[in-house]
Structure formats: structure tokens, C-alpha cells
Design a protein around this motif. Structure first.
Motif, PDB file in Angstrom:
ATOM      1  N   PRO A 154       0.808  -1.223   0.000  1.00 29.72           N
ATOM      2  CA  PRO A 154       0.000   0.000   0.000  1.00 29.72           C
ATOM      3  C   PRO A 154       0.843   1.275   0.000  1.00 29.72           C
ATOM      4  O   PRO A 154       0.305   2.370   0.112  1.00 29.72           O
ATOM      5  CB  PRO A 154      -0.812  -0.118   1.295  1.00 29.72           C
ATOM      6  CG  PRO A 154       0.042  -0.944   2.193  1.00 29.72           C
ATOM      7  CD  PRO A 154       0.725  -1.925   1.292  1.00 29.72           C
ATOM      8  N   TYR A 155       2.164   1.116  -0.103  1.00 23.77           N
ATOM      9  CA  TYR A 155       3.056   2.264  -0.128  1.00 23.77           C
ATOM     10  C   TYR A 155       4.244   1.942  -1.026  1.00 23.77           C
ATOM     11  O   TYR A 155       4.505   0.782  -1.354  1.00 23.77           O
ATOM     12  CB  TYR A 155       3.543   2.622   1.276  1.00 23.77           C
ATOM     13  CG  TYR A 155       4.025   1.436   2.090  1.00 23.77           C
ATOM     14  CD1 TYR A 155       5.275   0.855   1.869  1.00 23.77           C
ATOM     15  CD2 TYR A 155       3.215   0.892   3.088  1.00 23.77           C
ATOM     16  CE1 TYR A 155       5.703  -0.225   2.604  1.00 23.77           C
ATOM     17  CE2 TYR A 155       3.641  -0.201   3.834  1.00 23.77           C
ATOM     18  CZ  TYR A 155       4.882  -0.753   3.595  1.00 23.77           C
ATOM     19  OH  TYR A 155       5.311  -1.839   4.326  1.00 23.77           O
ATOM     20  N   GLU A 156       4.948   2.979  -1.448  1.00 23.90           N
ATOM     21  CA  GLU A 156       6.112   2.802  -2.312  1.00 23.90           C
ATOM     22  C   GLU A 156       7.289   2.275  -1.493  1.00 23.90           C
ATOM     23  O   GLU A 156       7.569   2.783  -0.391  1.00 23.90           O
ATOM     24  CB  GLU A 156       6.499   4.133  -2.971  1.00 23.90           C
ATOM     25  CG  GLU A 156       5.513   4.603  -4.033  1.00 23.90           C
ATOM     26  CD  GLU A 156       5.467   3.678  -5.234  1.00 23.90           C
ATOM     27  OE1 GLU A 156       6.510   3.064  -5.561  1.00 23.90           O
ATOM     28  OE2 GLU A 156       4.384   3.554  -5.836  1.00 23.90           O
ATOM     29  N   THR A 157       7.964   1.276  -2.022  1.00 24.17           N
ATOM     30  CA  THR A 157       9.143   0.743  -1.341  1.00 24.17           C
ATOM     31  C   THR A 157      10.434   1.322  -1.900  1.00 24.17           C
ATOM     32  O   THR A 157      11.472   1.292  -1.232  1.00 24.17           O
ATOM     33  CB  THR A 157       9.199  -0.786  -1.475  1.00 24.17           C
ATOM     34  OG1 THR A 157       9.371  -1.135  -2.863  1.00 24.17           O
ATOM     35  CG2 THR A 157       7.931  -1.422  -0.940  1.00 24.17           C
ATOM     36  N   GLY A 158      10.366   1.800  -3.138  1.00 20.95           N
ATOM     37  CA  GLY A 158      11.560   2.382  -3.752  1.00 20.95           C
ATOM     38  C   GLY A 158      12.445   1.373  -4.441  1.00 20.95           C
ATOM     39  O   GLY A 158      13.367   1.751  -5.168  1.00 20.95           O
ATOM     40  N   ILE A 207      14.146   3.486   2.164  1.00 18.30           N
ATOM     41  CA  ILE A 207      13.135   2.434   2.034  1.00 18.30           C
ATOM     42  C   ILE A 207      12.474   2.155   3.391  1.00 18.30           C
ATOM     43  O   ILE A 207      13.043   2.450   4.440  1.00 18.30           O
ATOM     44  CB  ILE A 207      13.747   1.133   1.483  1.00 18.30           C
ATOM     45  CG1 ILE A 207      14.776   0.557   2.461  1.00 18.30           C
ATOM     46  CG2 ILE A 207      14.370   1.370   0.106  1.00 18.30           C
ATOM     47  CD1 ILE A 207      15.329  -0.811   2.046  1.00 18.30           C
ATOM     48  N   PRO A 208      11.261   1.577   3.386  1.00 18.60           N
ATOM     49  CA  PRO A 208      10.569   1.249   4.638  1.00 18.60           C
ATOM     50  C   PRO A 208      11.288   0.105   5.360  1.00 18.60           C
ATOM     51  O   PRO A 208      12.167  -0.564   4.787  1.00 18.60           O
ATOM     52  CB  PRO A 208       9.175   0.810   4.168  1.00 18.60           C
ATOM     53  CG  PRO A 208       9.073   1.253   2.750  1.00 18.60           C
ATOM     54  CD  PRO A 208      10.462   1.267   2.199  1.00 18.60           C
ATOM     55  N   PRO A 209      10.919  -0.163   6.638  1.00 22.31           N
ATOM     56  CA  PRO A 209      11.468  -1.320   7.355  1.00 22.31           C
ATOM     57  C   PRO A 209      11.315  -2.584   6.514  1.00 22.31           C
ATOM     58  O   PRO A 209      10.307  -2.769   5.822  1.00 22.31           O
ATOM     59  CB  PRO A 209      10.616  -1.377   8.625  1.00 22.31           C
ATOM     60  CG  PRO A 209      10.234   0.047   8.862  1.00 22.31           C
ATOM     61  CD  PRO A 209      10.019   0.639   7.496  1.00 22.31           C
ATOM     62  N   LEU A 210      12.328  -3.452   6.562  1.00 19.99           N
ATOM     63  CA  LEU A 210      12.375  -4.590   5.647  1.00 19.99           C
ATOM     64  C   LEU A 210      11.265  -5.611   5.872  1.00 19.99           C
ATOM     65  O   LEU A 210      10.831  -6.281   4.936  1.00 19.99           O
ATOM     66  CB  LEU A 210      13.736  -5.282   5.771  1.00 19.99           C
ATOM     67  CG  LEU A 210      14.951  -4.445   5.366  1.00 19.99           C
ATOM     68  CD1 LEU A 210      16.233  -5.239   5.554  1.00 19.99           C
ATOM     69  CD2 LEU A 210      14.826  -3.980   3.923  1.00 19.99           C
ATOM     70  N   VAL A 211      10.827  -5.772   7.120  1.00 21.10           N
ATOM     71  CA  VAL A 211       9.779  -6.761   7.417  1.00 21.10           C
ATOM     72  C   VAL A 211       8.474  -6.015   7.684  1.00 21.10           C
ATOM     73  O   VAL A 211       8.274  -5.454   8.760  1.00 21.10           O
ATOM     74  CB  VAL A 211      10.151  -7.635   8.633  1.00 21.10           C
ATOM     75  CG1 VAL A 211       9.078  -8.695   8.868  1.00 21.10           C
ATOM     76  CG2 VAL A 211      11.513  -8.293   8.423  1.00 21.10           C
ATOM     77  N   SER A 299       1.665 -15.458  10.801  1.00 15.24           N
ATOM     78  CA  SER A 299       3.104 -15.522  10.538  1.00 15.24           C
ATOM     79  C   SER A 299       3.453 -14.403   9.570  1.00 15.24           C
ATOM     80  O   SER A 299       2.635 -14.026   8.710  1.00 15.24           O
ATOM     81  CB  SER A 299       3.488 -16.873   9.932  1.00 15.24           C
ATOM     82  OG  SER A 299       3.225 -17.923  10.834  1.00 15.24           O
ATOM     83  N   MET A 300       4.663 -13.883   9.696  1.00 23.77           N
ATOM     84  CA  MET A 300       5.068 -12.746   8.881  1.00 23.77           C
ATOM     85  C   MET A 300       5.765 -13.212   7.606  1.00 23.77           C
ATOM     86  O   MET A 300       6.258 -14.340   7.510  1.00 23.77           O
ATOM     87  CB  MET A 300       6.031 -11.861   9.666  1.00 23.77           C
ATOM     88  CG  MET A 300       7.335 -12.539  10.017  1.00 23.77           C
ATOM     89  SD  MET A 300       8.406 -11.460  11.008  1.00 23.77           S
ATOM     90  CE  MET A 300       9.869 -12.504  11.162  1.00 23.77           C
ATOM     91  N   VAL A 301       5.777 -12.324   6.627  1.00 27.92           N
ATOM     92  CA  VAL A 301       6.573 -12.566   5.422  1.00 27.92           C
ATOM     93  C   VAL A 301       8.017 -12.179   5.723  1.00 27.92           C
ATOM     94  O   VAL A 301       8.294 -11.433   6.664  1.00 27.92           O
ATOM     95  CB  VAL A 301       6.056 -11.740   4.223  1.00 27.92           C
ATOM     96  CG1 VAL A 301       4.654 -12.155   3.848  1.00 27.92           C
ATOM     97  CG2 VAL A 301       6.119 -10.251   4.520  1.00 27.92           C
ATOM     98  N   GLY A 302       8.952 -12.704   4.940  1.00 30.96           N
ATOM     99  CA  GLY A 302      10.358 -12.379   5.172  1.00 30.96           C
ATOM    100  C   GLY A 302      10.668 -10.930   4.891  1.00 30.96           C
ATOM    101  O   GLY A 302      11.442 -10.288   5.586  1.00 30.96           O
ATOM    102  N   SER A 303      10.032 -10.380   3.843  1.00 27.80           N
ATOM    103  CA  SER A 303      10.214  -8.978   3.481  1.00 27.80           C
ATOM    104  C   SER A 303       9.186  -8.647   2.412  1.00 27.80           C
ATOM    105  O   SER A 303       8.388  -9.504   2.005  1.00 27.80           O
ATOM    106  CB  SER A 303      11.628  -8.720   2.966  1.00 27.80           C
ATOM    107  OG  SER A 303      11.837  -7.336   2.756  1.00 27.80           O
ATOM    108  N   TYR A 304       9.174  -7.391   1.966  1.00 22.92           N
ATOM    109  CA  TYR A 304       8.232  -7.016   0.906  1.00 22.92           C
ATOM    110  C   TYR A 304       8.845  -7.243  -0.480  1.00 22.92           C
ATOM    111  O   TYR A 304       8.328  -6.748  -1.483  1.00 22.92           O
ATOM    112  CB  TYR A 304       7.774  -5.552   1.061  1.00 22.92           C
ATOM    113  CG  TYR A 304       8.877  -4.563   1.351  1.00 22.92           C
ATOM    114  CD1 TYR A 304       9.734  -4.119   0.358  1.00 22.92           C
ATOM    115  CD2 TYR A 304       9.059  -4.069   2.638  1.00 22.92           C
ATOM    116  CE1 TYR A 304      10.735  -3.213   0.622  1.00 22.92           C
ATOM    117  CE2 TYR A 304      10.053  -3.156   2.930  1.00 22.92           C
ATOM    118  CZ  TYR A 304      10.889  -2.725   1.922  1.00 22.92           C
ATOM    119  OH  TYR A 304      11.891  -1.830   2.190  1.00 22.92           O
ATOM    120  N   PHE A 305       9.926  -7.968  -0.532  1.00 20.10           N
ATOM    121  CA  PHE A 305      10.499  -8.373  -1.813  1.00 20.10           C
ATOM    122  C   PHE A 305      11.039  -9.795  -1.684  1.00 20.10           C
ATOM    123  O   PHE A 305      11.399 -10.243  -0.599  1.00 20.10           O
ATOM    124  CB  PHE A 305      11.617  -7.424  -2.270  1.00 20.10           C
ATOM    125  CG  PHE A 305      12.745  -7.306  -1.279  1.00 20.10           C
ATOM    126  CD1 PHE A 305      13.791  -8.231  -1.278  1.00 20.10           C
ATOM    127  CD2 PHE A 305      12.783  -6.273  -0.359  1.00 20.10           C
ATOM    128  CE1 PHE A 305      14.836  -8.126  -0.373  1.00 20.10           C
ATOM    129  CE2 PHE A 305      13.818  -6.154   0.548  1.00 20.10           C
ATOM    130  CZ  PHE A 305      14.844  -7.082   0.551  1.00 20.10           C
TER     131      PHE A 305
END
Length: 442
Positions: A154-158, A207-211, A299-305
Motif C-alpha cells: 500500500p506504499y512505495e518501497t523504492g 526504504i521502509p522497514p524490511l519486514v 506468521s510474517m513474510v520475510g520482506s516485501y520483496f
């Protein structure tokens, strides 16, 4: 009416996926017994998938009956000389007949041991094979910190595909392990300054926080499941407080204790609001320690990439697959030890009802998740069967070890007593874990 129809579909999906998966795992287990027993010269009379009333059967040219039974919660191979499906007692008539040499009791100790051990071993092989196949398809991370696919957020990661991290907050990095180590060591919770190589040129990015506060998996019987959270949801705010990372979201949830919380969620471009109440749950760590954390069950994802990947060789993939099974078994042993010493409540154990519900939930995540769940179940069932409990394969192997040391078989009376104890224990555990499952559903 729509809700009723959806409930029917959900129940059908849960039961259907559970029956299919458990049938595959049981078939592989029993096929291991059968093939190795046949190789050892032991004649099999019945190969049954399921228990109870027979709904289909066929006898092959070797005289073995293949059958499907009405209750799809297990199976068995009955060898010549066995009076029952668990090989707990002997058919004396068969051990004295013309085919006595091909009976299970007449086989040498090592042949019987191989035949018994082959079932759990087949489950382990299936698990390793599945994990290996998944690794071959998904690939493994490349050595350099290169970005693969960037998830929709929902936001730009860059970030862009093929960006290569070279520094994080001024610290040079050469792998993703180093990227996350810098973030962790410096306790970075806000926007992060990084340098990446893009099209051969260095670029400075913020960039935003990785997780992110993004859902990777919703656990069964959890507040998140009850509130309708789905994989891919991104939590934007907790009780109106904006969050930009999984850590920030978790801190606010823990601080809420047992009071209701409102989550603002981004789901495929739409804004969703839901309310739930976190609850304390025992969490087993890899080192054997147990914590009582307030969680909502995600459970969380590892990162947004995704990390850029490569296709591994077959031997590398096999090694990773075997390590995955080894780690799963090690964690199971850690859990058993924690229960024995009283650090972890046995109420955490699940039985067929809980496993069926979990299978249905995993099936809704998609086929890739269901395939990996099959591997996990296969490894788990293989391990449980190796526990030194009479009636299980592990118990039989213990009796064979005693026989090998004493150079004679235990008396029939002693075997019956030991098997009766094992049967009582297994039935007690079945009732106990089923009770746990039902209480979690209420």
C-alpha cells in the motif's frame, strides 16, 4: 443461505483435502513395509488403505489382496503369520503351514527389522523428495543481495527487480544476511537509508522497514482466523496507531493484552477494518525454552520483496530437503522434551480433528502450501511411528533389538502384555488429543 452453502463447501474442502493427503502419506508408509518385506522374502496377504468395512478389493497373482476400507484414517499390511493388522499376535497355523518359510515370524531378525523400519523410512523419503522438488522449482537465493520480485504494497518501497544492495546506513553489505544483521544490530525501526546498484549505477534510497506488517499465513483456531484475516493482508494501523513494520504491529498487540483491538488492513487495494482479541499462547523456541506470548495467530513474510534466486543442482536441493526434514524432527523432539519436563502444556497436542482442520486451512492457501504440508505430515507421521511405543513400528523395533541381544524371541505372553500396554497408551493419547481438538473448536 449463502453462508450455509459456504460452510458446506468449507467442510467438504477440509474433509476432502485431509482424506487425500492422509491417504497419500499412509499409502507411502505401508508401501515401504510391503516392498521391503517382499524383497526380504516375506509374503504379504493384505494391503489395506483404511480400516473397517471393505468397499473395494482385488487379489493379485501373488495372492495378496489389495483393498480400500471405509474409514480413511490409516492402513496396514498384514504379512503371512500375522493374526492382526498391527503384527501384535501370530497366526500359529500359518507358521506351521506349507508356506511357513515365507511368514513374518519365520524371517530372520534383521529382515523383520528392515521390513518394519521401511514404513517410517518411506515417509521420510517422501518428505525429502517433496521438499527437494519444491526447492528445485522455487530456487535458492543467489549469493549477492539481489532483489527478485517486489510484492504489491500500500506504499512505495523504492526498490526494483535486480537492485543489488551495497550498503545499509553506510555499512557495506555483500549478502542479505548482512543486510538484515545491520538492521537488527542498529535496531532500525524507521525509514532505512540504503545504497543499491541499479543498471550499473549506484543509487541512494530511503526504504521502509524490511519486514512489513504483512500476513504470510493465518494459523487455524486463532483470533486472526476468526476475524477473517487472509494471507497478503497488510496491517496499516492498530487501534488507530499507524504501523510500518511487523515489529511495531506486534508491540502494539502485545501491549493490548486481552482487550479488543481494531486493525486497519490493506487487502488487494481495498481498506478493511476488523476487530479481534489477542490471547496468550505458549510458544516453543528452537532452544527448548517456552514463552507465553500474546498473539493473534499470524506468521510474517520475510520482506516485501523476494530474494533473487537460482536453480540449484539436484544434490544441493537434496541436501536442503534432507536438512529441512532433520530440522523438523529436531523441533518435534524439542517439543516432546518440553512436554515431558512440564515446560509446555500437552494441551498443545493435536489429533486427527485438529490435523484435518489445519489441512483444510492450508488447502485454502493454495496447492504449493498443501504440497509442503504433505511433506511436513509425512515426516511427522514417520517420526511418530518410530517412537519406542509398543504397537507402533518403533516399539516393534525395540522388541527386535531385545530379541537380537537375548538371541531368542520374547515369550508370546510377554509380547501380548507389552502390546496391550502400548495399545492402551495409543488409545488414551488418541482420546486425549481428540478432546484437545474439540475443546479448541468450542
Amino acid at each position: 443461505m449463502i453462508d450455509f452453502a459456504q460452510n458446506i463447501i468449507d467442510v467438504a474442502l477440509t474433509l476432502g483435502s485431509f482424506i487425500v493427503i492422509i491417504s497419500i502419506v499412509v499409502f507411502v508408509h505401508e508401501m515401504g513395509h510391503y516392498l521391503v518385506g517382499r524383497w526380504c522374502g516375506i509374503h504379504a496377504e493384505v494391503f489395506s488403505l483404511g480400516f473397517g468395512k471393505i468397499i473395494w478389493s482385488r487379489t493379485d497373482k501373488r495372492g495378496m489382496r489389495w483393498q480400500l476400507a471405509a474409514v480413511p484414517l490409516g492402513g496396514y499390511v498384514r504379512f503371512l503369520g500375522d493374526a492382526d493388522a498391527a503384527s501384535a499376535t501370530q497366526d500359529k497355523a500359518a507358521t506351521l503351514g506349507p508356506d511357513a518359510a515365507r511368514s513374518f515370524p519365520a524371517a530372520s531378525t534383521w529382515r523383520r527389522a528392515l521390513t518394519i523400519a521401511a514404513g517410517p523410512a518411506a515417509n521420510m523419503v517422501l518428505a525429502v523428495a517433496i521438499y527437494t522438488g519444491v526447492i528445485m522449482v522455487q530456487g535458492v537465493a543467489v549469493d549477492e543481495p539481489r532483489v527478485g520480485e517486489v510484492l504489491a504494497m500500500p506504499y512505495e518501497t523504492g526498490l526494483q527487480v535486480d537492485d543489488v544492495f551495497t550498503s545499509v546506513e553506510g555499512t557495506p553489505v555483500s549478502s542479505f544476511a548482512e543486510v538484515f544483521d545491520v538492521v537488527s544490530d542498529q535496531e532500525l525501526t524507521g525509514m532505512i537509508n540504503v545504497t543499491v546498484l541499479r543498471d550499473g549505477r549506484a543509487r541512494e534510497l530511503e526504504i521502509p522497514p524490511l519486514v512489513p506488517a504483512m500476513v504470510a499465513f493465518v494459523h487455524p483456531e486463532s483470533p486472526a482466523k476468526e476475524a477473517g484475516l487472509e494471507p497478503g493482508d497488510v496491517v496499516l494501523a492498530v487501534n488507530g496507531t499507524p504501523v510500518n513494520s511487523f515489529t511495531a504491529m506486534k508491540d502494539l498487540i502485545v501491549a493490548s493484552g486481552s482487550t479488543p483491538i481494531t486493525l486497519n488492513i490493506w487487502r488487494n487495494g481495498a481498506d478493511v477494518t476488523t476487530t479481534l482479541t489477542a490471547r496468550p499462547v505458549e510458544q516453543l523456541r528452537a532452544d527448548g525454552t517456552v514463552t507465553n506470548d500474546v498473539v493473534i495467530g499470524i506468521s510474517m513474510v520475510g520482506s516485501y520483496f523476494d530474494v533473487a534466486s537460482r536453480t540449484p543442482g539436484i544434490f544441493e536441493a537434496l541436501g536442503i530437503g534432507a536438512t529441512t526434514v532433520k530440522n523438523q524432527i529436531s523441533f518435534t523432539i524439542t517439543a516432546i522434551r518440553a512436554i515431558i519436563r512440564g515446560a509446555l502444556s500437552p494441551k498443545n497436542l493435536s489429533g486427527p480433528v485438529g490435523i484435518a482442520q489445519a489441512t483444510g486451512d492450508v488447502a485454502r492457501q493454495g496447492l504449493p502450501s498443501l504440497i509442503q504440508w504433505t511433506a511436513a505430515l509425512s515426516a511427522g507421521i514417520g517420526f511418530v511411528n518410530l517412537l519406542p511405543i509398543p504397537i507402533l513400528d518403533g516399539g516393534h523395533l525395540v522388541l527386535l533389538a531385545v530379541e537380537a541381544v537375548r538371541r531368542r524371541k520374547p515369550s508370546e505372553r510377554a509380547q501380548q502384555i507389552v502390546m496391550s500396554i502400548g495399545l492402551f497408551f495409543v488409545l488414551f493419547m488418541f482420546i486425549f488429543v481428540t478432546y484437545n481438538d474439540i475443546m479448541r473448536l468450542l
